[in-house]
Enzyme design. Sequence first.
Site, PDB file in Angstrom:
ATOM      1  N   ASP A  31      17.205  -0.695 -78.354  1.00 51.57           N
ATOM      2  CA  ASP A  31      16.151  -1.119 -77.443  1.00 51.57           C
ATOM      3  C   ASP A  31      15.563  -2.430 -77.941  1.00 51.57           C
ATOM      4  O   ASP A  31      14.974  -2.492 -79.025  1.00 51.57           O
ATOM      5  CB  ASP A  31      15.069  -0.040 -77.360  1.00 51.57           C
ATOM      6  CG  ASP A  31      13.970  -0.348 -76.344  1.00 51.57           C
ATOM      7  OD1 ASP A  31      13.839  -1.505 -75.923  1.00 51.57           O
ATOM      8  OD2 ASP A  31      13.235   0.590 -75.977  1.00 51.57           O
ATOM      9  N   HIS A  34      15.718  -0.405 -72.425  1.00 48.69           N
ATOM     10  CA  HIS A  34      14.322   0.004 -72.572  1.00 48.69           C
ATOM     11  C   HIS A  34      13.887   0.968 -71.476  1.00 48.69           C
ATOM     12  O   HIS A  34      12.725   1.341 -71.426  1.00 48.69           O
ATOM     13  CB  HIS A  34      13.447  -1.270 -72.539  1.00 48.69           C
ATOM     14  CG  HIS A  34      12.013  -1.050 -72.858  1.00 48.69           C
ATOM     15  ND1 HIS A  34      11.580  -0.446 -74.033  1.00 48.69           N
ATOM     16  CD2 HIS A  34      10.884  -1.365 -72.165  1.00 48.69           C
ATOM     17  CE1 HIS A  34      10.262  -0.411 -74.041  1.00 48.69           C
ATOM     18  NE2 HIS A  34       9.811  -0.951 -72.915  1.00 48.69           N
ATOM     19  N   SER A  61       6.844   2.655 -71.757  1.00 46.05           N
ATOM     20  CA  SER A  61       6.530   1.377 -72.393  1.00 46.05           C
ATOM     21  C   SER A  61       5.021   1.242 -72.631  1.00 46.05           C
ATOM     22  O   SER A  61       4.429   2.077 -73.302  1.00 46.05           O
ATOM     23  CB  SER A  61       7.106   0.241 -71.539  1.00 46.05           C
ATOM     24  OG  SER A  61       7.177  -0.966 -72.258  1.00 46.05           O
TER      25      SER A  61
END
Length: 264
Positions: free
Chosen positions: A215, A243, A93
């Site tokens: 996602d 995610h 991320s």
Amino acid sequence: MSVLQRNNVHVQGEGPPMVFVHGFGCDQNMWRLLVPHFAETHQVILLDLVGSGQSDLSAYDPQKYSTLNGYAADLCEVLEAVTTAPAVVVGHSVSAMIGMLANLRCPDQFLAQVMVGPSPCYVNDGDYVGGFTRADIESLLETLESNFLGWSSNMAPAIMGAPDQPELATELTNSFCRTDPEIAKQFARVTFLSDHRADLPRLQAPTLVLQCSDDLIAPRSVGEYLQRTIPNCTLRVIDNVGHCPHLSAPSASAEAMEQFLQSL
């Protein structure tokens, strides 16, 4: 305070170095399903970003960490302290961008980038589809500011996805709730308002973008944008909802990473 204490660094295995960097509201334990696999062939370096996990909270400086560059500088320092060989950085991320910024800061310390669910910009901008409007992000941040625990309980299951593994959503909720609320609020603002699209063409290291087919945080359009914009980039899409494929689809994630590592 040493760099290793500051970032709660742990090292295991032998071989070419791989450093794993967790995302917002998480810590190094989130890599536990991948680490045993890669520690068989690599020196695995785990850390907690300052303000997260078991890092030294006294090292948190709101000014230093007002941009992702502060975390990138820390990553360079950790690698300098642990290894002399160039490392593969695996960033989840927001830490995909932290890894990229560290690579641009100290390129000799990096062999390649693995970006898990990355996004250089979360806000839609003209033809660029980041997945959120500016109003969406402001609303998200306002809710986080006023009710951090409530925000965590609502957002964590949506971020994790993996509806058939509800225990993972519970784990992520608990991880969010363990984070110091003031630090989490600033890190969220820094994360969701960041825009590093202009840095992408400067990244010369071979890069794997590992994305889930569904996602909420980093939609498919973002992965395709990264593939077009980073000079030496491979996009792999895993059939998975959520995610956090390193937790909800670890076998598929490891397989994609292994194929990428073999191409280096």
